[in-house]
Design a protein around this motif. Sequence first.
Motif, PDB file in Angstrom:
ATOM      1  N   LEU A 228       5.812  -7.151  -5.236  1.00  0.00           N
ATOM      2  CA  LEU A 228       4.420  -6.882  -4.871  1.00  0.00           C
ATOM      3  C   LEU A 228       4.286  -5.553  -4.141  1.00  0.00           C
ATOM      4  O   LEU A 228       3.330  -4.799  -4.373  1.00  0.00           O
ATOM      5  CB  LEU A 228       3.895  -8.030  -3.998  1.00  0.00           C
ATOM      6  N   LYS A 232       2.139  -2.316  -5.140  1.00  0.00           N
ATOM      7  CA  LYS A 232       1.230  -1.648  -4.214  1.00  0.00           C
ATOM      8  C   LYS A 232       1.487  -0.142  -4.213  1.00  0.00           C
ATOM      9  O   LYS A 232       0.564   0.658  -4.136  1.00  0.00           O
ATOM     10  CB  LYS A 232       1.428  -2.214  -2.811  1.00  0.00           C
ATOM     11  N   GLN A 242      -3.068  -6.079  -7.918  1.00  0.00           N
ATOM     12  CA  GLN A 242      -2.533  -6.293  -6.571  1.00  0.00           C
ATOM     13  C   GLN A 242      -3.053  -7.593  -5.972  1.00  0.00           C
ATOM     14  O   GLN A 242      -2.305  -8.360  -5.373  1.00  0.00           O
ATOM     15  CB  GLN A 242      -2.948  -5.156  -5.653  1.00  0.00           C
ATOM     16  N   ALA A 246      -1.008 -10.859  -4.783  1.00  0.00           N
ATOM     17  CA  ALA A 246      -1.089 -11.398  -3.431  1.00  0.00           C
ATOM     18  C   ALA A 246      -1.459 -12.874  -3.461  1.00  0.00           C
ATOM     19  O   ALA A 246      -0.847 -13.699  -2.776  1.00  0.00           O
ATOM     20  CB  ALA A 246      -2.097 -10.605  -2.607  1.00  0.00           C
ATOM     21  N   VAL A 250       0.465 -16.218  -1.991  1.00  0.00           N
ATOM     22  CA  VAL A 250      -0.085 -16.918  -0.828  1.00  0.00           C
ATOM     23  C   VAL A 250      -0.512 -18.349  -1.158  1.00  0.00           C
ATOM     24  O   VAL A 250      -0.262 -19.277  -0.383  1.00  0.00           O
ATOM     25  CB  VAL A 250      -1.279 -16.116  -0.259  1.00  0.00           C
TER      26      VAL A 250
ATOM     27  N   VAL B 110       3.473  -8.703   2.788  1.00  0.00           N
ATOM     28  CA  VAL B 110       3.072  -7.731   1.762  1.00  0.00           C
ATOM     29  C   VAL B 110       1.713  -8.116   1.178  1.00  0.00           C
ATOM     30  O   VAL B 110       0.845  -7.256   0.958  1.00  0.00           O
ATOM     31  CB  VAL B 110       4.122  -7.644   0.636  1.00  0.00           C
ATOM     32  N   ALA B 111       1.531  -9.415   0.946  1.00  0.00           N
ATOM     33  CA  ALA B 111       0.234  -9.877   0.458  1.00  0.00           C
ATOM     34  C   ALA B 111      -0.857  -9.540   1.464  1.00  0.00           C
ATOM     35  O   ALA B 111      -1.947  -9.082   1.102  1.00  0.00           O
ATOM     36  CB  ALA B 111       0.280 -11.384   0.206  1.00  0.00           C
ATOM     37  N   ALA B 113      -0.817  -7.085   3.530  1.00  0.00           N
ATOM     38  CA  ALA B 113      -1.055  -5.638   3.467  1.00  0.00           C
ATOM     39  C   ALA B 113      -1.956  -5.287   2.299  1.00  0.00           C
ATOM     40  O   ALA B 113      -2.839  -4.438   2.420  1.00  0.00           O
ATOM     41  CB  ALA B 113       0.273  -4.897   3.360  1.00  0.00           C
ATOM     42  N   VAL B 114      -1.739  -5.956   1.165  1.00  0.00           N
ATOM     43  CA  VAL B 114      -2.566  -5.687  -0.011  1.00  0.00           C
ATOM     44  C   VAL B 114      -4.030  -6.039   0.282  1.00  0.00           C
ATOM     45  O   VAL B 114      -4.940  -5.230   0.074  1.00  0.00           O
ATOM     46  CB  VAL B 114      -2.046  -6.490  -1.226  1.00  0.00           C
ATOM     47  N   TRP B 116      -5.612  -6.742   3.236  1.00  0.00           N
ATOM     48  CA  TRP B 116      -6.240  -6.019   4.358  1.00  0.00           C
ATOM     49  C   TRP B 116      -6.407  -4.536   4.044  1.00  0.00           C
ATOM     50  O   TRP B 116      -7.361  -3.912   4.500  1.00  0.00           O
ATOM     51  CB  TRP B 116      -5.440  -6.220   5.652  1.00  0.00           C
ATOM     52  N   PHE B 221       6.575  -4.537  14.083  1.00  0.00           N
ATOM     53  CA  PHE B 221       7.311  -3.821  13.049  1.00  0.00           C
ATOM     54  C   PHE B 221       6.692  -3.931  11.660  1.00  0.00           C
ATOM     55  O   PHE B 221       6.359  -2.918  11.037  1.00  0.00           O
ATOM     56  CB  PHE B 221       8.751  -4.355  13.031  1.00  0.00           C
ATOM     57  N   LEU B 225       4.839  -1.091   9.183  1.00  0.00           N
ATOM     58  CA  LEU B 225       5.671  -0.726   8.030  1.00  0.00           C
ATOM     59  C   LEU B 225       4.884  -0.851   6.728  1.00  0.00           C
ATOM     60  O   LEU B 225       4.876   0.067   5.911  1.00  0.00           O
ATOM     61  CB  LEU B 225       6.921  -1.615   7.964  1.00  0.00           C
ATOM     62  N   VAL B 226       4.211  -1.976   6.543  1.00  0.00           N
ATOM     63  CA  VAL B 226       3.555  -2.189   5.259  1.00  0.00           C
ATOM     64  C   VAL B 226       2.162  -1.577   5.184  1.00  0.00           C
ATOM     65  O   VAL B 226       1.676  -1.286   4.099  1.00  0.00           O
ATOM     66  CB  VAL B 226       3.468  -3.688   4.892  1.00  0.00           C
ATOM     67  N   MET B 227       1.507  -1.363   6.343  1.00  0.00           N
ATOM     68  CA  MET B 227       0.130  -0.867   6.297  1.00  0.00           C
ATOM     69  C   MET B 227       0.052   0.665   6.376  1.00  0.00           C
ATOM     70  O   MET B 227      -0.695   1.290   5.636  1.00  0.00           O
ATOM     71  CB  MET B 227      -0.692  -1.456   7.447  1.00  0.00           C
TER      72      MET B 227
END
Lengths: 274, 284
Positions: A228, A232, A242, A246, A250, B110-111, B113-114, B116, B221, B225-227
Amino acid sequence: MALRMKKLEKGIMIALLVIGGLLMMVPFIWMIGSSFKPENEFTVIPPSLFPNHPTFNNYRDLFVKMDFLIYLKNTLIIVLCSFVGLFLNAMAGYAFAKFDFPGKNKFFYVILATMMIPGQVTMIPTYLIINQMHLVNTMAGIVLPGLVGAFAIFLFRQFMTTIPMDLLEAARLDGAGELRIFFQLMVPIVKPVFAVQGILTFIGAWNSFLWPLIIANDEKLYTLSVGLSLLKGQYGTAFGLQMAGAAFMVVPIIIIFIFFQKHIIEGYTISGIK
Amino acid sequence: MFIAPAVLLLTLFSIIPIIIALVISFTDMDLVGLADYSNIRGVGFSNYIDIFKDPIFLKSMYNTLIYVVIGVPLVVMASMGVALLLNYGSGWLFKSFRVIYYMPSITNIVAVAVVWGYLYNGCYGLFNYVLSWFGLPAQQWLQDPVLAKLSLILLAFWKSIGLNMIIFLAALQGIPRSYYEAAEIDGATGWKKLRYITVPLLGFATFFVTITTLIGWIQFFEEPLVMTKGGPLNATMSMALFIYNNGFQLSKFGYAASGSFVLFIIIIIVTLIQFAVKKKEVEY
């Protein structure tokens, strides 16, 4: 009068709870709604929560255009391995609770102390060790470091200490072997701990991201979350894809959580964090 | 026999790494050193001295301080508040909202981050649209140095209420009903019961939640990192992300290891202070 006050109070409480809860849910609603949107609906202003022309294409593309099937397989392998780790934790907890051996307490304190160490301290050396063992870019390298955890050992030990020794003695007198005692006597008794640790283990393994990202260079070893994050990065503007990715990560975990949530709360009560 | 596999793995992947980390923090180990160990040289304390001269590290310490100062009180108070609300009743409504408040805690980073990232999107995001209802101008949520920090805090706040709320809820369920009944006979109102019974009896849970939240935010952390990857202009760089970047992006293993020990020492100091403060408090 007092009764009416009480009703009013309860009404306010519920209103607060519901408003807060709805705000918490906004990202989820947004995610699910958007995952069914065709690409051209993402740039529409004003943005809509739900798609005008819902489509399953995003989900289909995950598996057809992307390698999400492979990622899913890898993730499930990690989940299965982590359940082996769960049993190792239970066995260690059992040993700490019910056997005497030299240095037992010292060992236990050292294990508890490992909980305090930030992940960033051990990350680099663990990578070096895995590299020395030639396990970089292998499934074993991804799985091994996270297999056992101090918190789970602690929880199992706490619960197993309360089981009377007489029960074990009786089983031994009946001629049961140590392994049999563990699997047929202890495991059923500590089911509540297995339930809570089982679901936490599942969530952790399903979500595992950073370590697989570090260890796996080969796309064949990527987990869902690594896949994922790749999506992204490479398809930054393909919002629909994406969002579907996600949601695919989830939603299963939420469903599993809803089934087992009672055990999690019980588990925290058992573990004595109160 | 029962204990061997677990202890072996923990030793190999938790205890030995600490020793290795300490050793390499005094060396100049990098990618060359990884390929051939004979290229590694001891450098004494120079990593530790350099790191405190590194403007990015100092910036990351400052950012981490901001995260802790805003994030910790926010999370502790909100999760206690939610737990109190959820403990108010026992119907289906309360049970379902318990799940809803917990949900963000179990979602994949990660989800998150996607989703948000899209919510925060400057053109098509929901947040800017909501602002426009009130006639407010659109914001660059993740591009503005000050706002980006706050955006990450909001996200982490959303994600960390759930777990802490469960701990408070478990504690609330352990308070005997008879305390409240006695107080009611004495004519105590709802507010007084909260102030004089519930909050004091939650003392241990509050302590536990505060300490774990504090340690968590010091190690902040995954969200940066992801955002934002620490940007813009290192405005969201946290200490943990700094260590990760140096170790795994720049392959400066020795330098990163010394950074990780600075972080470790800060955590130990803060935890010890917490325990010292706790001891002074009156026990109920």
